[in-house]
Design an enzyme around this catalytic site. Structure first.
Site, PDB file in Angstrom:
ATOM      1  N   GLY A 523       4.108 -24.539   9.085  1.00 52.87           N
ATOM      2  CA  GLY A 523       2.852 -24.662   9.799  1.00 52.87           C
ATOM      3  C   GLY A 523       3.032 -24.398  11.271  1.00 52.87           C
ATOM      4  CG  PHE A 527      -0.244 -30.327  19.504  1.00 53.15           C
ATOM      5  CD1 PHE A 527      -0.447 -30.685  20.813  1.00 53.15           C
ATOM      6  CD2 PHE A 527      -1.244 -30.576  18.584  1.00 53.15           C
ATOM      7  CE1 PHE A 527      -1.620 -31.317  21.212  1.00 53.15           C
ATOM      8  CE2 PHE A 527      -2.417 -31.199  18.966  1.00 53.15           C
ATOM      9  CZ  PHE A 527      -2.607 -31.556  20.284  1.00 53.15           C
ATOM     10  CB  VAL A 530       5.255 -27.908  11.298  1.00 52.49           C
ATOM     11  CG1 VAL A 530       5.732 -29.077  10.445  1.00 52.49           C
ATOM     12  CG2 VAL A 530       4.232 -28.380  12.318  1.00 52.49           C
ATOM     13  CG  ASP A 639      -6.791 -29.530  17.208  1.00 48.43           C
ATOM     14  OD1 ASP A 639      -7.863 -28.908  17.043  1.00 48.43           O
ATOM     15  OD2 ASP A 639      -5.686 -28.993  17.104  1.00 48.43           O
TER      16      ASP A 639
END
Length: 838
Positions: A523, A527, A530, A639
């Site tokens: 992902g 931010f 992942v 978010d």
């Protein structure tokens, strides 16, 4: 003489009959009728009279409950004045579980109250004194035993003195408790207690808290008002405030009669009477290993198998039926303080538990010290004769003492920051077993050895000074600079590990190994990236590499990480730990094997059924409600979108990335965010102005996600075949037919379409056509109306997330969205049709 013989025989037979029936509580379920619903003063009942009434001397009007003297199979046989649910022989109240009576006791009802005396007329138990005389003792159909006066005013009620059970219509007030019995056939008070405080329903074992109702996934919190009492009704268990407002609620199926009972095993069960039997509806704690004595003293409870064993270094002895003891025969568990308040043995050692073990009370107890090192924590236990062990947080520096009693040890499926040590003692030695046993050295050796060591040290220092004098000044300066840098680094690390509540800190090499050098990306977002990782214990984790970290220092990062790590909720992804490597920052989360809602909802896999969509909507709403109003530090997500809603096993749903906006940007006012973050299409209108960002901004984003859950497509969808009404979303996936909202050829804005269909009450035209009619119009209407309420232009018009949950769960009536606060959707949809989004 013959008549005297007959009377004596009859009395003996009656006594024998009573004693036989007393061993079996089932005798009270006799088909014999109950003759009395009220009894009056100067009533006396001996064991012979109890037999005359077949064990029961009072019954409710409809025969649901009976008041009786029952005998339980103990040694010696113990009797209790009890109230019993007749159909199931279930005891719901006893006069005083700690003071059973004998067969020679007598029950008396006078104008002064109810009394129980022994054969010598000594008082065993009684009701308190009253200001007016007693007229009658009555058993109500609710199961409440009451004393009333001549005006029929209640003087005393059994409902106000609960033992281990409450029933419908009975309140448990703040400060009152339920006490578990010692065993299934021993009604004397056991070790477990359930108490209602003004904040929560608290479960305790020997005064140590092991569970709270707020930890239950089925317990929904409506407000932060102080609690006043707990009650049950036909739809569930409720914890209420002074004005009767709902604070906590456990929703259950409709039932005309249910009870709640704290069992001798320490678990709280709610049961409904259905089909002439009890049906268990709720049990807490549900996890077997959460019960303090699940495996006895120091028994190791495996959370996966609910099985018991002993930790390494301990075993069960054939003569020890309580729990586990040290394997080393020379060691024993300390027995606490002696009468003078000192430890019974002066020899102390500690057996270290494995890293994956924890204690039931650590998550709920306050540490005795914070920001200390391991040695100080150990000393605190060693100097405390009531301390039987301790747990220490490696990175958080917190110290927990295990005092007075030892319960079971829990296994953990994940690595924990806390490390445990169990105190042991040995009477054969007078020295602390952490140190070596002293030998009796000769006096000469005791003098010469230290002297030799002193001269040896002087020699080493002299050699070092000569070498430094020969070294070049530049090298000496470099060494001093390096030493200063190391000192600063060490100081920084000490500041980090002293932050209370900090989760596990992973080494960078651990994460590199777990992720195979960050090989598998699962992902990405605003931010960072992942990656999937597998830890040495085979636990799968998600490792987020933070980007755009800015100028925040290590301590600030760790402070915010500690706040995020302290948040635990069934609908929030749990933060397992973190890593700092130079300027790099990593967060380690639990892994959700179902992927994101975005992939499931908009992908080509199996279609989400309607009940699954509803569970996802409710779970997401509950997670947000917790962040906004229930956790210690209010958090605005900033978010909310399908990418940040993750799915797991058994239809579990969890929100990810919460707290990251706070982590990356420092705000002086935690309640008001002004930084522009979020994802286009989900951000609230106030983000585009100078207005402050509040929790209502998350409500708007949730409303947009809810509309996507209904339609199964993104809110902004490209129409490529106007004539047939077939749409394609931004990724080219087929959507459903549309028949309304005439826009220019190009993009369809689904929220505007939802508003128009709501106005026309044509809800089924909004639902994902892949469901093929497997949903009713009113089910779609509920989600659409809630969503439209959430996306209203004015933040004050939007409901709170707690109210959203209540509407989705049918505990609050649906609101009617204000059309005037939604017309901006139509204008936005018109503009969107002329300008395709990026």
């Amino acid at each position: 003489m013959e008549s005297l013989f007959l009377f004596s025989s009859f009395a003996s037979l009656a006594t024998f009959t009573f004693c036989c029936f007393a061993f079996l509580p089932s005798f009270i379920a006799s088909s014999y009728p109950i003759f009395k619903h009220s009894i009056y003063p100067n009533f006396t009942a001996s064991h012979l009279q109890f037999v005359d009434y077949n064990g029961a001397f009072l019954g409710s009007v409809n025969g649901t409950f009976m008041a009786s003297i029952i005998g339980l199979s103990q040694s010696p046989l113990s009797y209790y004045l009890s109230i019993i649910h007749k159909s199931t022989n279930t005891i719901i109240w006893t006069h005083n579980p700690s003071t059973p009576i004998s067969e020679s006791s007598t029950l008396l009802l006078t104008i002064n109250g109810l009394f129980i005396t022994d054969a010598s007329n000594n008082l065993i138990w009684s009701t308190p004194p009253f200001n007016s005389p007693v007229r009658a003792l009555q058993l109500l159909e609710t199961g409440n035993l009451i004393l009333v006066d001549n005006r029929n005013v209640s003087l005393w009620e059994s409902f106000n003195h609960p033992t281990d059970t409450i029933v419908m219509g009975q309140n448990l007030d703040v400060g009152r408790s339920l006490y578990a019995p010692a065993g299934p056939t021993n009604l004397s008070t056991g070790d477990y207690r359930l108490t209602l405080s003004d904040k929560d329903l608290i479960f305790q074992w020997r005064d140590q808290t092991y569970w709270m109702l707020s930890m239950e996934t089925n317990a929904f919190k409506h407000s932060n008002e102080p609690l006043s009492y707990m009650a049950m009704n036909s739809t569930g268990l409720n914890l209420l405030g002074d004005d009767g407002s709902l604070v906590f609620q456990v929703n259950l199926n409709f039932s005309s009669f249910r009870i709640a009972k704290l069992g001798s095993d320490g678990r709280f069960r709610i049961m409904s009477f259905i089909g002439e039997k009890w049906v268990e509806e709720f049990v807490g704690p549900e996890e077997y290993c959460r019960v303090p004595s699940a495996c006895g003293q120091l028994g190791l409870c495996n959370i996966h198998e609910a099985s018991c064993s002993c930790p390494p270094g301990f075993d069960r002895r054939s003569d020890d039926k309580v729990g586990c003891v040290p394997t080393d025969d020379s060691l024993s568990l300390p027995i606490g303080c002696n009468p003078s308040g000192n430890l019974n043995s002066t020899s102390i050692s500690y057996v270290k538990l494995e890293d994956w073990m924890d204690y039931f009370s650590n998550d709920l107890a306050e540490p005795v010290k914070r920001s200390v090192n391991l040695s100080i924590c150990q000393d605190l236990c060693s100097m405390n004769c009531s301390c039987l062990g301790f747990f220490y947080g490696n990175y958080s520096g917190v110290c927990y003492l295990l005092e007075n009693y030892l319960g079971s040890i829990m296994s953990k499926s994940t690595r924990e920051d806390r490390i445990g040590y169990i105190k042991t003692s040995s009477a054969s030695s007078t020295k602390n077993t952490f140190t070596k046993k002293e030998d009796k050295f000769p006096m000469v050796a005791m003098v010469l050895i230290p002297l030799f060591g002193f001269f040896f040290l002087l020699t080493i220092i002299g050699i070092a000074i000569l070498w430094l004098r020969k070294a070049r000044p530049s090298k000496l300066e470099d060494a001093m600079i390096l030493d200063r840098q190391n000192s600063l680094s060490s100081s920084s690390e000490l500041n980090i590990i002293s932050i209370p509540g900090l989760p596990v800190r992973f080494d960078f090499e651990e994460l590199v190994s777990a992720t195979e050098n960050f090989e598998t990306e699962i992902g990405s977002g605003g931010f960072g990236m992942v990656y999937r990782g597998t830890m040495p214990d085979e636990t799968v984790v998600a490792v987020k590499k933070i980007k755009n970290f800015g100028t925040r220092g290590k301590k600030e990062f760790c402070t915010e990480t500690a706040i995020i790590g302290s948040i635990h909720h069934v609908n929030l992804v749990r933060l397992k730990g973190f890593c700092i490597q130079g300027n790099l920052r990593f967060l380690v989360y639990e892994f959700m094997n179902g992927g994101s809602l975005e992939r499931t909802l908009f992908g080509t896999g199996p279609v989400l059924q309607w009940n699954e969509r509803l569970k996802i909507a409710i779970g997401t709403a509950k997670g947000l409600a917790y962040l906004h109003s229930e956790c210690q530090h209010k958090i605005i997500h900033c978010d909310i979108k399908p990418d940040n809603i993750l799915l797991g096993e058994k239809s579990s749903v969890k929100i990810s990335d919460f707290g990251l906006s706070k982590l990356l940007d420092h705000h002086d006012n935690s309640k008001l965010l002004t930084t522009m973050r979020g994802t286009r299409g989900y951000i609230a209108p106030e983000w585009l102005t100078s207005s402050g960002i509040t929790d209502k901004s998350d409500v708007y984003s949730f409303g947009m996600v809810l509309l996507e859950i209904v339609s199964g497509r993104r809110n902004c969808t490209l129409m490529t075949q106007r004539s047939t009404g077939i749409t394609k979303d931004a990724n080219g996936s087929n959507g459903e037919s549309i028949s309304t909202l005439s826009l220019e050829p190009g993009w369809v804005y689904f929220p505007a379409m939802a508003l128009e269909m709501h106005n026309q009450r044509r809800y089924l035209e909004l639902v994902d056509q892949r469901l093929e009619g497997r949903v009713r119009s009113e089910e779609v209407e509920k989600l659409v109306r809630v969503a439209l309420c959430c996306v209203q232009m004015v933040p004050e018009f939007r409901p709170t997330m707690a109210e959203v949950v209540a509407m989705l769960e049918d505990r609050l009536p649906l609101r009617e969205p204000r059309v005037d606060a939604l017309n901006f959707l139509l204008s936005f949809g018109g503009r969107l049709s002329r300008h395709a989004p990026d």
